[in-house]
Motif scaffolding. Structure first.
Motif, PDB file in Angstrom:
ATOM      1  N   SER A  41       0.863  -1.175   0.000  1.00 61.90           N
ATOM      2  CA  SER A  41       0.000   0.000   0.000  1.00 61.90           C
ATOM      3  C   SER A  41       0.905   1.231   0.000  1.00 61.90           C
ATOM      4  CB  SER A  41      -0.893   0.012   1.237  1.00 61.90           C
ATOM      5  OG  SER A  41      -1.760  -1.103   1.240  1.00 61.90           O
ATOM      6  N   ALA A  42       0.419   2.322  -0.513  1.00 57.15           N
ATOM      7  CA  ALA A  42       1.242   3.538  -0.607  1.00 57.15           C
ATOM      8  C   ALA A  42       1.205   4.307   0.710  1.00 57.15           C
ATOM      9  CB  ALA A  42       0.776   4.404  -1.760  1.00 57.15           C
ATOM     10  N   THR A  43       1.630   3.654   1.789  1.00 57.91           N
ATOM     11  CA  THR A  43       1.674   4.283   3.104  1.00 57.91           C
ATOM     12  C   THR A  43       3.041   4.927   3.315  1.00 57.91           C
ATOM     13  OG1 THR A  43       2.499   2.277   4.157  1.00 57.91           O
ATOM     14  CG2 THR A  43       0.098   2.541   4.025  1.00 57.91           C
ATOM     15  N   ASP A 183      -3.680  -2.242  -1.959  1.00 57.93           N
ATOM     16  CA  ASP A 183      -4.784  -1.318  -1.660  1.00 57.93           C
ATOM     17  C   ASP A 183      -5.610  -0.977  -2.900  1.00 57.93           C
ATOM     18  OD1 ASP A 183      -6.368   0.240  -0.074  1.00 57.93           O
ATOM     19  OD2 ASP A 183      -4.979   1.941   0.010  1.00 57.93           O
ATOM     20  N   TYR A 184      -6.130  -2.042  -3.523  1.00 64.98           N
ATOM     21  CA  TYR A 184      -7.029  -1.868  -4.677  1.00 64.98           C
ATOM     22  C   TYR A 184      -6.373  -1.067  -5.811  1.00 64.98           C
ATOM     23  CZ  TYR A 184     -10.232  -3.199  -0.957  1.00 64.98           C
ATOM     24  OH  TYR A 184     -10.819  -3.830   0.110  1.00 64.98           O
ATOM     25  N   HIS A 185      -5.113  -1.405  -6.082  1.00 64.26           N
ATOM     26  CA  HIS A 185      -4.364  -0.805  -7.197  1.00 64.26           C
ATOM     27  C   HIS A 185      -3.927   0.631  -6.930  1.00 64.26           C
ATOM     28  CE1 HIS A 185      -5.297  -4.139 -10.098  1.00 64.26           C
ATOM     29  NE2 HIS A 185      -6.328  -4.275  -9.271  1.00 64.26           N
ATOM     30  N   THR A 186      -4.071   1.112  -5.700  1.00 60.17           N
ATOM     31  CA  THR A 186      -3.571   2.456  -5.380  1.00 60.17           C
ATOM     32  C   THR A 186      -2.142   2.407  -4.844  1.00 60.17           C
ATOM     33  OG1 THR A 186      -4.397   2.422  -3.097  1.00 60.17           O
ATOM     34  CG2 THR A 186      -5.910   3.227  -4.812  1.00 60.17           C
ATOM     35  N   GLY A 187      -1.622   1.205  -4.624  1.00 56.44           N
ATOM     36  CA  GLY A 187      -0.283   1.041  -4.088  1.00 56.44           C
ATOM     37  C   GLY A 187       0.755   0.781  -5.168  1.00 56.44           C
ATOM     38  N   PHE A 188       1.787   0.021  -4.802  1.00 54.78           N
ATOM     39  CA  PHE A 188       2.870  -0.249  -5.741  1.00 54.78           C
ATOM     40  C   PHE A 188       3.459  -1.632  -5.474  1.00 54.78           C
ATOM     41  CE2 PHE A 188       4.605   1.777  -2.011  1.00 54.78           C
ATOM     42  CZ  PHE A 188       5.854   1.221  -1.796  1.00 54.78           C
ATOM     43  N   CYS A 189       4.321  -2.068  -6.359  1.00 54.82           N
ATOM     44  CA  CYS A 189       4.962  -3.381  -6.237  1.00 54.82           C
ATOM     45  C   CYS A 189       6.445  -3.206  -6.522  1.00 54.82           C
ATOM     46  CB  CYS A 189       4.321  -4.358  -7.222  1.00 54.82           C
ATOM     47  SG  CYS A 189       5.044  -6.031  -7.190  1.00 54.82           S
ATOM     48  N   VAL A 190       7.279  -3.775  -5.649  1.00 56.22           N
ATOM     49  CA  VAL A 190       8.732  -3.649  -5.776  1.00 56.22           C
ATOM     50  C   VAL A 190       9.314  -4.958  -6.281  1.00 56.22           C
ATOM     51  CG1 VAL A 190      10.887  -3.110  -4.579  1.00 56.22           C
ATOM     52  CG2 VAL A 190       8.738  -2.048  -3.829  1.00 56.22           C
ATOM     53  N   GLU A 191      10.206  -4.849  -7.252  1.00 61.59           N
ATOM     54  CA  GLU A 191      10.933  -6.022  -7.752  1.00 61.59           C
ATOM     55  C   GLU A 191      12.275  -6.123  -7.029  1.00 61.59           C
ATOM     56  OE1 GLU A 191      11.503  -7.254 -12.142  1.00 61.59           O
ATOM     57  OE2 GLU A 191      13.392  -6.244 -11.603  1.00 61.59           O
ATOM     58  N   TYR A 192      12.571  -7.330  -6.540  1.00 62.50           N
ATOM     59  CA  TYR A 192      13.861  -7.619  -5.905  1.00 62.50           C
ATOM     60  C   TYR A 192      14.585  -8.650  -6.753  1.00 62.50           C
ATOM     61  CZ  TYR A 192      11.744  -5.294  -1.907  1.00 62.50           C
ATOM     62  OH  TYR A 192      11.135  -4.369  -1.093  1.00 62.50           O
ATOM     63  N   VAL A 278      10.144  -0.710  -9.840  1.00 61.01           N
ATOM     64  CA  VAL A 278       8.925  -0.425  -9.081  1.00 61.01           C
ATOM     65  C   VAL A 278       7.778  -0.292 -10.077  1.00 61.01           C
ATOM     66  CG1 VAL A 278       7.702   1.291  -7.688  1.00 61.01           C
ATOM     67  CG2 VAL A 278      10.026   0.639  -7.089  1.00 61.01           C
ATOM     68  N   PHE A 279       6.668  -0.946  -9.756  1.00 57.69           N
ATOM     69  CA  PHE A 279       5.462  -0.891 -10.592  1.00 57.69           C
ATOM     70  C   PHE A 279       4.390  -0.119  -9.823  1.00 57.69           C
ATOM     71  CE2 PHE A 279       7.924  -4.662 -11.461  1.00 57.69           C
ATOM     72  CZ  PHE A 279       8.023  -4.673 -12.848  1.00 57.69           C
ATOM     73  N   LEU A 280       3.851   0.912 -10.456  1.00 61.23           N
ATOM     74  CA  LEU A 280       2.863   1.778  -9.803  1.00 61.23           C
ATOM     75  C   LEU A 280       1.449   1.316 -10.145  1.00 61.23           C
ATOM     76  CD1 LEU A 280       4.498   5.242 -10.620  1.00 61.23           C
ATOM     77  CD2 LEU A 280       4.910   3.764  -8.634  1.00 61.23           C
ATOM     78  N   GLY A 281       0.589   1.234  -9.134  1.00 61.44           N
ATOM     79  CA  GLY A 281      -0.808   0.878  -9.360  1.00 61.44           C
ATOM     80  C   GLY A 281      -1.504   1.910 -10.233  1.00 61.44           C
ATOM     81  N   TYR A 282      -2.419   1.460 -11.072  1.00 61.26           N
ATOM     82  CA  TYR A 282      -3.024   2.395 -12.019  1.00 61.26           C
ATOM     83  C   TYR A 282      -3.987   3.374 -11.351  1.00 61.26           C
ATOM     84  CZ  TYR A 282      -7.588  -0.046 -12.464  1.00 61.26           C
ATOM     85  OH  TYR A 282      -8.825  -0.589 -12.246  1.00 61.26           O
ATOM     86  N   ARG A 283      -4.325   3.146 -10.076  1.00 64.15           N
ATOM     87  CA  ARG A 283      -5.167   4.091  -9.336  1.00 64.15           C
ATOM     88  C   ARG A 283      -4.363   4.920  -8.332  1.00 64.15           C
ATOM     89  NH1 ARG A 283     -10.046  -0.143  -7.866  1.00 64.15           N
ATOM     90  NH2 ARG A 283     -11.230   0.026  -9.830  1.00 64.15           N
ATOM     91  N   MET A 284      -3.050   4.905  -8.415  1.00 63.24           N
ATOM     92  CA  MET A 284      -2.227   5.604  -7.429  1.00 63.24           C
ATOM     93  C   MET A 284      -2.459   7.112  -7.486  1.00 63.24           C
ATOM     94  SD  MET A 284       1.905   5.535  -6.852  1.00 63.24           S
ATOM     95  CE  MET A 284       1.897   4.040  -5.858  1.00 63.24           C
ATOM     96  N   ALA A 285      -2.517   7.739  -6.299  1.00 63.60           N
ATOM     97  CA  ALA A 285      -2.685   9.184  -6.203  1.00 63.60           C
ATOM     98  C   ALA A 285      -1.469   9.898  -6.786  1.00 63.60           C
ATOM     99  CB  ALA A 285      -2.885   9.591  -4.746  1.00 63.60           C
ATOM    100  N   PRO A 286      -1.680  11.002  -7.498  1.00 64.03           N
ATOM    101  CA  PRO A 286      -0.563  11.708  -8.152  1.00 64.03           C
ATOM    102  C   PRO A 286       0.554  12.112  -7.202  1.00 64.03           C
ATOM    103  CG  PRO A 286      -2.669  12.532  -8.960  1.00 64.03           C
ATOM    104  CD  PRO A 286      -2.986  11.609  -7.815  1.00 64.03           C
ATOM    105  N   GLU A 287       0.209  12.549  -5.979  1.00 69.42           N
ATOM    106  CA  GLU A 287       1.255  12.988  -5.052  1.00 69.42           C
ATOM    107  C   GLU A 287       2.130  11.821  -4.593  1.00 69.42           C
ATOM    108  OE1 GLU A 287      -2.646  12.555  -2.709  1.00 69.42           O
ATOM    109  OE2 GLU A 287      -1.977  13.332  -4.660  1.00 69.42           O
ATOM    110  N   ARG A 288       1.521  10.645  -4.391  1.00 67.49           N
ATOM    111  CA  ARG A 288       2.299   9.465  -4.031  1.00 67.49           C
ATOM    112  C   ARG A 288       3.178   9.034  -5.204  1.00 67.49           C
ATOM    113  NH1 ARG A 288       3.122   9.193   1.247  1.00 67.49           N
ATOM    114  NH2 ARG A 288       1.443   8.240   2.455  1.00 67.49           N
ATOM    115  N   LYS A 289       2.628   9.110  -6.384  1.00 70.59           N
ATOM    116  CA  LYS A 289       3.370   8.744  -7.591  1.00 70.59           C
ATOM    117  C   LYS A 289       4.629   9.611  -7.721  1.00 70.59           C
ATOM    118  CE  LYS A 289       2.684   8.404 -12.620  1.00 70.59           C
ATOM    119  NZ  LYS A 289       1.663   8.479 -13.704  1.00 70.59           N
TER     120      LYS A 289
END
Length: 322
Positions: A41-43, A183-192, A278-289
């Motif tokens: 989640s984008a916390t 968080d319903y595509h508002t978050g992100f995913c990290v590749e390791y 890093v992969f950004l969710g397609y619903r991510m808020a602009p400020e978090r992005k």
């Protein structure tokens, strides 16, 4: 994953002399994905992990699956070895509270269930009817079963607090993972990129595949070995126990860190040193992005933006920063 069967066979040995730990590790490392993914989640805390290249080692008790490390114990099979240990001598303990002749004690020790044998003897001496004895034994049996359930739950609680765990996925394209953990595509995913670690890196050794099956892990044989075995005890069974989850979770394609160091080892961050995308969710808020892109820019991490496919149930990832 046929290799999993051999991996389990090498580690899940009742007799510790049969353990083939190095063979298990070699087999696991051979099948370890070169890249693993963590959905977030984008916390503020998750973004701090990204900025510091760390992941959080948590207790399984705080996971969303109540069956984490929830192994099954068949106490009916353990009763005989428990009775046979001098320090848990049910027959002698019973005799301190109710006079029992030596010959009856000897017969009780040989009985499949010494306690039931002694109850039959005591109530028979008191002249109780068969019906009364049956009712009494039914009540006693329920009391014992409740005690067993309490012991089993205590062991689950203990294991869930002792272990420290962090979960990863084999893919960044799992729709359910984006919904459940990002968080319903508002978050992100990290590749390791795990392949950046040297073979001798302890972190690679502490990564384990999750085993999906239809029943809980049965720890009875290991606990019996601990009670009566002459060749020691295999503590590594807890790794298999802690890696076993319901088949309903198989969509997660999980690998996990398991730190079996003890309850005094605190929850803490673990450095990864291998973030690559890093992969950004397609619903991510602009400020978090913007915040995440700035971090990736400073660390040389490639960034991809997710968008829904127009004709399939899948996500398309387009690179937006390199």
């Amino acid at each position: 994953m046929d290799w999993i069967k051999n991996y389990i066979k090498f580690l899940d040995c009742v007799n510790p002399q049969d353990l083939r730990v190095e063979e298990a590790m070699q087999l696991k490392n051979k099948n370890l994905p070169t890249k693993l993914y963590k959905y977030r989640s984008a916390t503020d805390y998750a973004i701090k992990n990204l900025a510091t290249d760390t992941v959080w080692l948590n207790t399984p008790s705080e996971y969303n699956d109540p069956f984490e490390f929830a192994e099954y114990i068949d106490f009916s099979k353990l009763q005989a070895p428990i009775n046979g240990k001098a320090e848990v001598d049910i027959v002698a303990d019973f005799a301190t509270k109710y006079p029992v002749p030596q010959d009856v004690m000897m017969r009780a020790r040989k009985a499949p269930d010494p306690l039931e044998f002694l109850i039959d003897y005591a109530l028979g001496i008191e002249g109780r009817s068969k019906e009364q004895i049956s009712v009494f034994k039914s009540v006693m049996r329920q009391v014992i079963e409740d005690q067993y359930a309490d012991v089993q739950q205590w062991k689950i609680d203990f294991m869930q607090e002792q272990m420290k765990v962090c979960s990863f996925c084999e893919s960044h394209e799992q729709l359910l993972m984006w919904s459940h953990y990002a968080d319903y595509h508002t978050g992100f995913c990290v590749e390791y990129n795990i392949s950046l670690w040297p073979d001798e890196d302890i972190r690679k050794r502490l990564l384990y595949p999750v085993i999906y099956q239809g029943h809980r892990y049965d720890a009875t044989a290991h606990l019996m070995q601990n009670l009566i075995g002459n060749n020691g005890f295999n503590p590594l069974y807890a790794i298999i126990s802690g890696s076993t989850k319901s088949i309903e979770w198989s969509y997660e394609k999980e690998w996990r860190f398991i730190f079996n160091i003890g309850g005094t080892f605190p929850k803490q961050n673990c450095r990864m040193d291998c973030q690559t995308k890093v992969f950004l969710g397609y619903r991510m808020a602009p400020e978090r992005k913007s915040e995440i892109i700035a971090i990736c820019n400073s660390r040389g991490i490639r960034v991809f933006q997710a968008r829904p496919s127009v004709d399939h149930f899948k996500l398309i990832f387009e690179e937006i920063f390199r």
